[in-house]
Design a protein around this motif. Structure first.
Motif, PDB file in Angstrom:
ATOM      1  N   ARG A  79       1.207  -1.342   0.053  1.00  0.00           N
ATOM      2  CA  ARG A  79      -0.063  -0.165  -0.072  1.00  0.00           C
ATOM      3  C   ARG A  79       0.670   1.263  -0.465  1.00  0.00           C
ATOM      4  N   PRO A  80       0.601   1.902  -1.206  1.00  0.00           N
ATOM      5  CA  PRO A  80       1.946   3.137  -1.252  1.00  0.00           C
ATOM      6  C   PRO A  80       1.575   4.244  -0.133  1.00  0.00           C
ATOM      7  N   VAL A  81       2.132   5.138   0.079  1.00  0.00           N
ATOM      8  CA  VAL A  81       1.996   6.390   1.178  1.00  0.00           C
ATOM      9  C   VAL A  81       2.534   7.289   0.766  1.00  0.00           C
ATOM     10  N   PRO A  82       2.248   7.895  -0.280  1.00  0.00           N
ATOM     11  CA  PRO A  82       2.758   8.917  -1.000  1.00  0.00           C
ATOM     12  C   PRO A  82       2.464  10.395  -0.174  1.00  0.00           C
ATOM     13  N   LEU A  83       3.538  10.439   0.277  1.00  0.00           N
ATOM     14  CA  LEU A  83       3.159  11.934   0.854  1.00  0.00           C
ATOM     15  C   LEU A  83       3.950  13.732   0.950  1.00  0.00           C
ATOM     16  N   THR A  84       3.441  14.487   1.181  1.00  0.00           N
ATOM     17  CA  THR A  84       4.536  15.995   0.657  1.00  0.00           C
ATOM     18  C   THR A  84       4.250  16.767   1.941  1.00  0.00           C
ATOM     19  N   GLY A  85       4.481  17.942   2.073  1.00  0.00           N
ATOM     20  CA  GLY A  85       4.349  18.859   2.503  1.00  0.00           C
ATOM     21  C   GLY A  85       5.766  19.828   2.944  1.00  0.00           C
ATOM     22  N   ARG A  86       6.515  20.574   3.675  1.00  0.00           N
ATOM     23  CA  ARG A  86       6.546  21.688   3.225  1.00  0.00           C
ATOM     24  C   ARG A  86       8.321  21.433   3.083  1.00  0.00           C
ATOM     25  N   PRO A  87       9.066  22.022   2.595  1.00  0.00           N
ATOM     26  CA  PRO A  87      10.630  21.374   1.845  1.00  0.00           C
ATOM     27  C   PRO A  87      11.723  21.362   3.223  1.00  0.00           C
ATOM     28  N   ASP A  88      11.554  21.811   4.385  1.00  0.00           N
ATOM     29  CA  ASP A  88      12.320  21.678   5.824  1.00  0.00           C
ATOM     30  C   ASP A  88      11.725  20.491   6.359  1.00  0.00           C
ATOM     31  N   GLU A  89      10.546  20.007   5.918  1.00  0.00           N
ATOM     32  CA  GLU A  89      10.079  18.897   6.958  1.00  0.00           C
ATOM     33  C   GLU A  89      10.671  17.377   6.316  1.00  0.00           C
ATOM     34  N   LYS A  90      10.847  16.573   7.743  1.00  0.00           N
ATOM     35  CA  LYS A  90      11.246  14.988   6.788  1.00  0.00           C
ATOM     36  C   LYS A  90       9.676  14.470   6.776  1.00  0.00           C
ATOM     37  N   ILE A  91       9.338  14.108   5.819  1.00  0.00           N
ATOM     38  CA  ILE A  91       7.758  14.370   5.101  1.00  0.00           C
ATOM     39  C   ILE A  91       7.511  11.845   5.738  1.00  0.00           C
ATOM     40  N   VAL A  92       8.425  11.736   5.744  1.00  0.00           N
ATOM     41  CA  VAL A  92       8.536   9.821   5.374  1.00  0.00           C
ATOM     42  C   VAL A  92       8.585   9.436   6.318  1.00  0.00           C
ATOM     43  N   ASP A  93       9.444  10.700   7.835  1.00  0.00           N
ATOM     44  CA  ASP A  93      10.368  10.409   8.797  1.00  0.00           C
ATOM     45  C   ASP A  93       9.043  10.168  10.030  1.00  0.00           C
ATOM     46  N   ILE A  94       8.259  11.229   9.537  1.00  0.00           N
ATOM     47  CA  ILE A  94       7.304  11.944  10.569  1.00  0.00           C
ATOM     48  C   ILE A  94       6.104  10.992  10.492  1.00  0.00           C
TER      49      ILE A  94
END
Length: 186
Positions: A79-94
């Motif tokens: 199940r893919p979990v594609p993420l987006t966020g601010r450039p300064d965020e480690k979105i995958v880690d979060i």
């Protein structure tokens, strides 16, 4: 719930594994044939712990969704979990940290495919009697994970245990003597 009813959650930190493969092992961008065969990773998790697996593949998709890759992951059972966020965020880690925290209240086992030490607190909290594991290249995983072995954390090498690659990678690793094959060196 019996042991037979348990599920393994396989959380894949796609960016971390890809960066380690490219930067630390190959020293260049991996070609498609050099990347892990992700269906083997799912099958390994299922066979190793003998229970159903829910594979979650976390990836940053800041601007565009890599549709061909997402479709390939879906077709093999992730199940893919594609993420987006601010450039300064480690979105995958979060997202992985939040998922590990959410699993604390579920009767499930967890395999984390990552080298990242940022997950130590969350994964450590799951070492509470359930099965926990880290899938990574042994020589590049965070040294902090060693502290969790006493709490039951298991390690699986992505190449040697999982056999996720079609060809041997150019790695330098400590070789257990029972695995030593002189033909690899002469």
């Amino acid at each position: 719930m019996t042991e037979a009813d348990r599920t393994t959650y396989l959380l894949v930190d796609g960016e971390n594994l890809d960066a380690t493969l490219g930067v630390s092992i190959l020293e260049r961008r991996p070609r498609p044939e050099e990347r892990p065969r992700w269906e083997r990773v799912l099958n390994f998790a299922r066979e190793e712990w003998g229970q159903p697996v829910v594979g979650l593949f976390f990836l940053a998709a800041r601007h565009d969704l890599p549709m061909a890759f997402v479709q390939a992951l879906t077709s093999i059972g992730f199940r893919p979990v594609p993420l987006t966020g601010r450039p300064d965020e480690k979105i995958v880690d979060i997202a992985i940290s939040r998922t590990l925290q959410a699993l604390k209240d579920r009767p499930a086992d967890v395999m984390l495919a990552s080298h990242d030490g940022d997950f130590l607190p969350d994964l450590g909290a799951l070492c509470d009697g359930r099965r926990t594991g880290v899938v990574a290249f042994q020589e590049f995983r965070s040294i902090g994970y060693r502290e969790l072995v006493e709490k039951g954390l298991e390690f699986f090498d992505l190449e040697y245990d999982v056999e996720a690659f079609d060809a041997r990678l150019p790695r330098i690793r400590i070789i257990p003597i029972e695995e030593f094959d002189p033909l690899e060196f002469i």
